[in-house]
Design a protein around this motif. Structure first.
Motif, PDB file in Angstrom:
ATOM      1  N   THR A 179       0.957  -1.379   0.050  1.00 44.15           N
ATOM      2  CA  THR A 179      -0.219   0.001   0.004  1.00 44.15           C
ATOM      3  C   THR A 179       0.792   1.571  -0.087  1.00 44.15           C
ATOM      4  N   ASP A 180       2.257   1.543   0.464  1.00 44.92           N
ATOM      5  CA  ASP A 180       2.956   2.281   0.426  1.00 44.92           C
ATOM      6  C   ASP A 180       3.302   2.493  -0.333  1.00 44.92           C
ATOM      7  N   LEU A 181       3.874   1.748  -1.520  1.00 44.87           N
ATOM      8  CA  LEU A 181       3.789   1.563  -2.832  1.00 44.87           C
ATOM      9  C   LEU A 181       3.360   1.827  -3.983  1.00 44.87           C
ATOM     10  N   LYS A 182       1.583   1.879  -3.666  1.00 44.68           N
ATOM     11  CA  LYS A 182       0.291   2.264  -3.968  1.00 44.68           C
ATOM     12  C   LYS A 182       0.733   4.465  -3.951  1.00 44.68           C
ATOM     13  N   ALA A 183       0.800   4.009  -2.712  1.00 50.34           N
ATOM     14  CA  ALA A 183       1.343   5.520  -2.074  1.00 50.34           C
ATOM     15  C   ALA A 183       2.202   6.227  -3.458  1.00 50.34           C
ATOM     16  N   HIS A 184       2.981   6.066  -3.554  1.00 54.59           N
ATOM     17  CA  HIS A 184       4.402   6.308  -3.844  1.00 54.59           C
ATOM     18  C   HIS A 184       3.857   6.621  -5.587  1.00 54.59           C
ATOM     19  N   ILE A 185       2.767   5.557  -5.997  1.00 56.05           N
ATOM     20  CA  ILE A 185       2.888   6.100  -7.137  1.00 56.05           C
ATOM     21  C   ILE A 185       1.583   6.922  -8.001  1.00 56.05           C
ATOM     22  N   ALA A 186       0.804   7.204  -7.116  1.00 56.86           N
ATOM     23  CA  ALA A 186      -0.677   8.095  -6.715  1.00 56.86           C
ATOM     24  C   ALA A 186       0.709   9.473  -6.795  1.00 56.86           C
ATOM     25  N   ILE A 187       1.300   9.644  -5.914  1.00 52.52           N
ATOM     26  CA  ILE A 187       2.487  10.500  -5.589  1.00 52.52           C
ATOM     27  C   ILE A 187       3.190  10.975  -7.131  1.00 52.52           C
ATOM     28  N   THR A 188       3.634  10.278  -7.751  1.00 53.95           N
ATOM     29  CA  THR A 188       4.387  10.507  -9.353  1.00 53.95           C
ATOM     30  C   THR A 188       3.099  10.232  -9.982  1.00 53.95           C
ATOM     31  N   ARG A 189       1.847  10.442  -9.908  1.00 54.02           N
ATOM     32  CA  ARG A 189       0.610  10.760 -11.035  1.00 54.02           C
ATOM     33  C   ARG A 189       0.438  11.918 -10.857  1.00 54.02           C
ATOM     34  N   GLY A 190       0.681  12.640  -9.160  1.00 56.54           N
ATOM     35  CA  GLY A 190       0.079  14.191  -8.484  1.00 56.54           C
ATOM     36  C   GLY A 190      -0.846  13.752  -7.892  1.00 56.54           C
ATOM     37  N   HIS A 191      -1.669  12.705  -7.786  1.00 57.72           N
ATOM     38  CA  HIS A 191      -2.639  12.700  -7.087  1.00 57.72           C
ATOM     39  C   HIS A 191      -2.426  12.414  -5.609  1.00 57.72           C
ATOM     40  N   LEU A 192      -2.122  13.932  -5.136  1.00 55.33           N
ATOM     41  CA  LEU A 192      -1.836  13.700  -3.561  1.00 55.33           C
ATOM     42  C   LEU A 192      -3.138  12.996  -2.605  1.00 55.33           C
ATOM     43  N   ASN A 193      -4.396  13.263  -2.782  1.00 55.41           N
ATOM     44  CA  ASN A 193      -5.098  13.425  -1.902  1.00 55.41           C
ATOM     45  C   ASN A 193      -4.958  11.663  -1.465  1.00 55.41           C
ATOM     46  N   LEU A 194      -5.048  11.147  -2.752  1.00 53.01           N
ATOM     47  CA  LEU A 194      -5.348   9.405  -2.719  1.00 53.01           C
ATOM     48  C   LEU A 194      -3.870   9.234  -2.213  1.00 53.01           C
ATOM     49  N   ALA A 195      -2.330   9.309  -2.501  1.00 54.57           N
ATOM     50  CA  ALA A 195      -1.218   9.608  -1.439  1.00 54.57           C
ATOM     51  C   ALA A 195      -1.566   9.366  -0.121  1.00 54.57           C
ATOM     52  N   ALA A 196      -2.754  10.203   0.497  1.00 52.28           N
ATOM     53  CA  ALA A 196      -2.540  10.577   1.927  1.00 52.28           C
ATOM     54  C   ALA A 196      -3.855   9.289   2.103  1.00 52.28           C
ATOM     55  N   ALA A 197      -4.623   8.932   1.442  1.00 53.12           N
ATOM     56  CA  ALA A 197      -5.087   7.899   1.234  1.00 53.12           C
ATOM     57  C   ALA A 197      -4.669   6.825   2.056  1.00 53.12           C
ATOM     58  N   PHE A 198      -3.827   6.506   0.689  1.00 52.73           N
ATOM     59  CA  PHE A 198      -3.446   4.840   0.631  1.00 52.73           C
ATOM     60  C   PHE A 198      -2.705   5.002   2.331  1.00 52.73           C
ATOM     61  N   TYR A 199      -1.677   6.711   2.679  1.00 47.64           N
ATOM     62  CA  TYR A 199      -0.598   5.793   3.789  1.00 47.64           C
ATOM     63  C   TYR A 199      -1.903   6.294   4.453  1.00 47.64           C
ATOM     64  N   ARG A 200      -2.375   6.267   4.850  1.00 55.47           N
ATOM     65  CA  ARG A 200      -3.642   5.983   5.978  1.00 55.47           C
ATOM     66  C   ARG A 200      -4.012   4.487   6.137  1.00 55.47           C
ATOM     67  N   GLU A 201      -3.943   3.832   5.041  1.00 55.32           N
ATOM     68  CA  GLU A 201      -4.718   2.743   4.650  1.00 55.32           C
ATOM     69  C   GLU A 201      -3.281   1.653   5.513  1.00 55.32           C
ATOM     70  N   THR A 202      -2.297   2.285   5.238  1.00 57.05           N
ATOM     71  CA  THR A 202      -0.649   1.558   5.185  1.00 57.05           C
ATOM     72  C   THR A 202      -0.641   2.024   6.801  1.00 57.05           C
ATOM     73  N   MET A 203      -1.050   2.498   7.709  1.00 55.00           N
ATOM     74  CA  MET A 203      -0.908   2.852   8.780  1.00 55.00           C
ATOM     75  C   MET A 203      -2.563   2.516   9.541  1.00 55.00           C
ATOM     76  N   SER A 204      -2.743   1.746   8.960  1.00 53.44           N
ATOM     77  CA  SER A 204      -3.878   0.904   9.640  1.00 53.44           C
ATOM     78  C   SER A 204      -3.363  -0.548   9.374  1.00 53.44           C
ATOM     79  N   TYR A 205      -2.508  -1.012   8.972  1.00 53.00           N
ATOM     80  CA  TYR A 205      -1.919  -2.614   8.466  1.00 53.00           C
ATOM     81  C   TYR A 205      -1.603  -2.932   9.754  1.00 53.00           C
ATOM     82  N   HIS A 206      -0.113  -1.276  10.144  1.00 59.02           N
ATOM     83  CA  HIS A 206       0.491  -1.398  10.959  1.00 59.02           C
ATOM     84  C   HIS A 206       0.488  -1.806  13.030  1.00 59.02           C
ATOM     85  N   ARG A 207      -0.715  -0.801  12.719  1.00 51.46           N
ATOM     86  CA  ARG A 207      -1.448  -1.247  13.673  1.00 51.46           C
ATOM     87  C   ARG A 207      -2.059  -2.552  14.064  1.00 51.46           C
ATOM     88  N   VAL A 208      -2.335  -3.153  13.376  1.00 50.66           N
ATOM     89  CA  VAL A 208      -3.121  -5.031  13.311  1.00 50.66           C
ATOM     90  C   VAL A 208      -1.797  -5.282  13.907  1.00 50.66           C
TER      91      VAL A 208
END
Length: 488
Positions: free
Chosen positions: A403-432
């Motif tokens: 999911t972190d890589l999904k965020a990186h790809i979103a940033i390369t495409r300029g989709h910053l809000n989507l990247a932020a959403a992916f980083y929050r999703e990443t955090m949810s898996y680390h919290r498990v």
């Protein structure tokens, strides 16, 4: 402190033994002290000299007093086999032992009846909510968080058992189930955790346990020691919870049977259904050369590790652990030509072996290389494929990484809000996994996205959250990274 074993509770302060039905057993103080010494050293040899020094330190007595107390303990438990006698050496306590903080003395309640009433009410209310959890279908009996199996301490001399340190640990990890409530940290990630905790993989002792809990966020640590002699093995284990620990010892003439027995004990602690017993084990870590290569990698000596791993892969290209570590080493050395050839060889082997965890990890490396080459479209397809596989097998760590890589790809495409959403999703898996490093890193990445969006408030908030976690858990590298970003 009190100890529970074989449905008996032994109170260290009161020097008392209480049976499962609440009856106080008749036991001499010295015999109870000797029992406590054995319980504190479950699965370990306690010499007669040690017993005399700890129990009769103020008296001059002969060894006969030990024999008498041992006899009384066996009679109390109604089982001769609870204590193993090693002639001319000493004794070993065999049953499982649970260590707990002793409850309040009853005299406290006699002196303070209102406190007793208050605690009684609290217990009723607490019981109500616990029952409601069950009515609502919550799996309160299943342990949640991450599970860390530590390297096995090998006490058997000779090269024939040099594989045990990492090999037995890896076999146990492979046999543990993936689950929606907890995550089993894989072998290479456990080594990263130990590196963060500055704990030596060949000699982890109790002083390292709290640090490992802090940097990993684990709910359960599993420590093992193999001793005895070939075909007469004993595996002593300690299950470290945050507020308690359980100890036990297992015996067998076969190390694989010991692994099976230990896994069954762990399943019981996790509240998970045991998987069907299997005689098949990966034996990738049963190599002295692989152990040496891992030591080199832990010391950042990737060039020395490369030579050993290359030899291992040439000798046995089916060893996916060696393949993956070799690929990771090539990444660190920036030897991309060899890296691409190795990925081409390893990926079909992982598919042929139907090894989903290794396939996920090798695909992750493939995606990293594709992103380096700006082949974003192909990288994204592989990320989605690998993530689906990771989700199916509850591989929480790589669900986070992918999911972190999904965020990186979103940033390369300029989709910053989507990247932020992916980083929050990443955090949810680390919290498990309750992983503080992963959660802190996710906050840092959210701060970097906010910086790109010129949102100073969100940037400050995210960096502050990351810093608080790093400070609480003693993550010095994370703190240095955050301070460096803030200074920019």
């Amino acid at each position: 402190m009190q100890y529970k074993t074989r449905q008996f509770t032994i109170n260290e302060q009161a020097l008392s033994v209480v049976s499962h039905d609440g009856k106080k057993c008749d036991i001499r103080p010295k015999t109870c002290q000797l029992l406590l010494v054995l319980l504190k050293n479950t699965g370990k040899l306690v010499t007669k000299k040690q017993l005399l020094a700890e129990v009769w330190n103020t008296s001059v007595v002969d060894e006969q007093v030990i024999f008498q107390s041992i006899k009384e303990i066996r009679a109390l438990f109604g089982d001769h086999t609870v204590i193993k006698t090693l002639p001319k050496q000493g004794y070993i306590w065999l049953p499982k032992v649970v260590k707990q903080t002793a409850p309040f003395d009853v005299t406290v309640f006699e002196r303070t009846p209102y406190l007793f009433l208050l605690l009684f009410i609290i217990s009723i209310v607490g019981g109500y909510f616990m029952l409601n959890e069950r009515w609502l279908g919550k799996k309160s009996d299943v342990l949640a968080g991450s599970i860390v199996v530590l390297p096995t301490m090998n006490l058997i001399e000779g090269h024939d058992h040099s594989w045990v340190r990492l090999g037995m640990m890896d076999q146990v990890i492979q046999r543990l189930p993936s689950h929606s409530e907890f995550g089993i940290l894989q072998t290479d990630y456990v080594l990263e955790v130990l590196d963060r905790a500055k704990a030596p993989i060949d000699n982890i002792d109790t002083q390292h346990i709290n640090t490992i809990f802090n940097v990993s966020g684990a709910e359960l640590l599993i420590s093992t020691r193999l001793s005895g002699s070939p075909h007469d093995y004993q595996l002593s284990y300690t299950f470290y919870h945050r507020n308690a620990q359980t100890q036990g010892v297992l015996f067998s003439s076969d190390t694989q049977v010991l692994v099976d027995k230990l896994v069954n004990e762990i399943h019981a602690v996790l509240g998970a259904t045991p998987q069907t017993s299997s005689n098949y084990y990966h034996r990738d870590f049963e190599s002295e050369m692989l152990g040496a290569a891992i030591d080199f990698r832990l010391n950042n000596n990737y060039r020395a590790a490369k030579g050993l791993l290359e030899t291992l892969v040439l000798e046995d290209n089916q060893n996916l652990t060696a393949q993956r570590l070799f690929i990771d080493t090539l990444f660190n050395l920036q030897d991309y030509e060899t890296l691409e050839k190795q990925l081409e060889e390893a990926l079909p082997i992982a598919k042929a072996q139907n090894d989903p965890l290794e396939l996920i990890r090798l695909t992750y490396f493939q995606v990293l290389r594709l992103l380096q080459l700006d082949q974003v479209e192909q990288a994204e397809l592989l990320v989605l494929e690998a993530f689906s596989l990771a989700k199916r097998h509850h591989d929480w760590l790589f669900m986070a990484y992918l999911t972190d890589l999904k965020a990186h790809i979103a940033i390369t495409r300029g989709h910053l809000n989507l990247a932020a959403a992916f980083y929050r999703e990443t955090m949810s898996y680390h919290r498990v996994l309750k992983c503080p490093v992963g959660e802190s890193s996710s906050w840092i990445n959210l701060g970097l996205v906010a910086k790109k969006q010129n949102d100073l408030h969100q940037q400050t908030l995210a960096f502050t959250q990351a810093k608080n976690i790093a400070k609480q858990r003693g993550l010095h590298n994370q703190l240095a990274w955050i301070e460096q970003l803030e200074n920019k």
